[in-house]
Enzyme design. Structure first.
Site, mmCIF file in Angstrom:
data_model
loop_
_atom_site.group_PDB
_atom_site.id
_atom_site.type_symbol
_atom_site.label_atom_id
_atom_site.label_comp_id
_atom_site.label_asym_id
_atom_site.label_seq_id
_atom_site.Cartn_x
_atom_site.Cartn_y
_atom_site.Cartn_z
ATOM 1 N N CYS A 1 -1.461 -15.083 2.225
ATOM 2 C CA CYS A 1 -1.481 -16.530 1.949
ATOM 3 C C CYS A 1 -1.530 -16.871 0.459
ATOM 4 O O CYS A 1 -1.620 -18.037 0.099
ATOM 5 C CB CYS A 1 -2.646 -17.191 2.664
ATOM 6 S SG CYS A 1 -4.263 -16.833 1.932
ATOM 7 N N CYS B 1 -12.743 -6.631 -8.368
ATOM 8 C CA CYS B 1 -13.819 -7.573 -8.660
ATOM 9 C C CYS B 1 -13.452 -8.887 -7.958
ATOM 10 O O CYS B 1 -12.570 -9.617 -8.414
ATOM 11 C CB CYS B 1 -13.903 -7.734 -10.180
ATOM 12 S SG CYS B 1 -15.289 -8.703 -10.742
#
Length: 148
Positions: free
Chosen positions: A117, A137
């Site tokens: 998405c 991260c």
């Protein structure tokens, strides 16, 4: 196992095709996401370090994209990085994540997005503490957790 050279190649030459794609307008995303999740995932904002309970959670399970529920990471790939954000050393599948060069804020980084998405997740760095040497991260608000 992905290594830093693989990440750089994907960012330069193109990402692997996802199993499927989900496309919505910015307006549609705004209608279903809260303001903070929208800012992080659709506008590439970053949550404050150490603000997510995901940083210290190590329960067995899987982590999925908050926007589309695509499974991205397994808890077995999660490690304590002391960076202030949940950190992983590998995605669950090689085509789960898309990689893009990011030169914003005067830095050279690799941005990671959900390959289904296009939600901004965070960045990947070559300073991980595990065999891969990678540290994904990830913004805690960009992922949801499901226990095994």
């Amino acid at each position: 196992m992905l290594k830093w050279k693989d990440i750089l190649k994907l960012a330069r030459e193109g990402n692997l095709a996802p199993d499927h794609k989900l496309q919505k307008s910015i307006r549609a995303w705004r209608e279903i996401l809260d303001d903070e999740v929208f800012a992080i995932t659709r506008l590439s904002a970053t949550e404050r370090p150490f603000s997510s309970e995901m940083c210290v959670a190590f329960t067995p399970g899987r982590y999925a994209c908050t926007c589309c529920e695509q499974v991205l990471f397994d808890s077995g790939q999660k490690f304590e990085s002391a960076s202030g954000w949940p950190s992983f050393d590998q995605p669950l599948a090689s085509n789960a994540i898309a990689y893009f060069a990011d030169e914003s804020h005067g830095m050279q980084r690799i941005e990671v997005k959900c390959n289904v998405c296009d939600a901004h997740l965070g960045h990947v760095f070559p300073d991980g503490k595990t065999e891969s040497g990678l540290r994904y991260c990830i913004n805690g608000k960009a992922i949801t957790f499901a226990a095994n």
